[in-house]
Design an enzyme around this catalytic site. Structure first.
Site, short mmCIF file in Angstrom:
data_model
loop_
_atom_site.label_atom_id
_atom_site.label_comp_id
_atom_site.label_asym_id
_atom_site.label_seq_id
_atom_site.Cartn_x
_atom_site.Cartn_y
_atom_site.Cartn_z
N GLY A 32 14.31 -76.23 49.72
CA GLY A 32 13.42 -75.55 51.03
C GLY A 32 12.50 -74.69 50.44
O GLY A 32 11.97 -74.37 49.11
N CYS A 33 12.09 -73.69 51.41
CA CYS A 33 11.32 -72.60 51.08
C CYS A 33 11.51 -72.00 49.66
O CYS A 33 12.75 -71.44 49.48
CB CYS A 33 11.14 -71.62 52.05
SG CYS A 33 10.18 -70.24 51.74
#
Length: 230
Positions: free
Chosen positions: A58-59
């Site tokens: 993810g981020c």
């Protein structure tokens, strides 16, 4: 035109605020994804002073932030993996067509922390391995969770661990994390490096990433560093 770091941070905050409107739906999924998984059953010792891992979850702000607090980690760098050099830029990855995933490159001491332990941390507190092309409020293939082995031993550990946690049924849904072939890691822009430590009050960090670091400290206190790695 390249969006300035402040605007990019604003977009993250907006996404977090929008997600909070669905908190009744999002909170259970978030809580479910934080689980203390078992140690890797297949995790051979590596006789080297340094090794490198490339992981996506993810981020990259939170992924970097969590792994920088793991004992044995020497350095963590945010970047892009999966696409070409031409599209390895923050503003060119957000249409989901670049092939890149926001990823981190971890340099670690195998005598202090194993590759299997890194995977254990990744799927216990950082990324939900049952989500495809998304994590938290971020949607798109650039936010996919992925393991990118750099050699045959890492690939063996990765495939074995995914099978292990899948058979253990620690999650309500099937494991969908891909094991990807390594292409090239491209470091992200300086504004994204060490973002979590430099911006602890950022709305996105507070809502989505600080809980991951707290979970690391709660579930795995024995492997938490006193001070984060650079």
């Amino acid at each position: 035109m390249t969006a300035p770091p402040r605007r990019r941070s604003f977009f993250r905050v907006v996404a977090a605020l929008a997600a909070s409107a669905l908190v009744a739906q999002c909170a259970p999924a978030q809580a479910e994804s934080i689980v203390k998984l078992p140690a890797a059953a297949v995790d051979p010792a590596v006789k080297a002073k340094r090794a490198t891992a490339v992981l996506a979850g993810g981020c990259f702000w939170g992924v970097e932030g969590v792994f920088s607090h793991v004992k044995g980690v020497i350095s963590v760098e945010s970047g892009y993996h999966g696409g070409s050099a031409a599209t390895a830029k923050y503003e060119l990855t957000h249409d989901g067509r670049s092939g890149h995933a926001e990823a981190v490159r971890i340099v670690y001491d195998p005598s202090q922390v194993s590759y299997g332990t890194l995977l254990r941390v990744l799927f216990s507190v950082v990324a939900d391995p049952t989500l495809k092309n998304r994590q938290g409020p971020d949607v798109g293939s650039q936010y996919r969770a992925a393991i990118v082995p750099l050699d045959a031993v890492q690939r063996q550990v990765a495939t074995s661990y995914l099978a292990q946690i899948g058979k253990g049924k620690y999650f309500a849904r099937p494991i969908v994390v891909p094991v990807e072939s390594y292409k090239r890691f491209y470091p992200a822009e300086p504004s994204h490096q060490d973002f979590m430590r430099r911006n602890p009050s950022n709305g996105y960090i507070v809502r989505w990433d600080a809980p991951k670091l707290a979970a690391l400290k709660r579930l795995f206190p024995a492997i938490v560093r006193a001070a984060p790695a650079p």
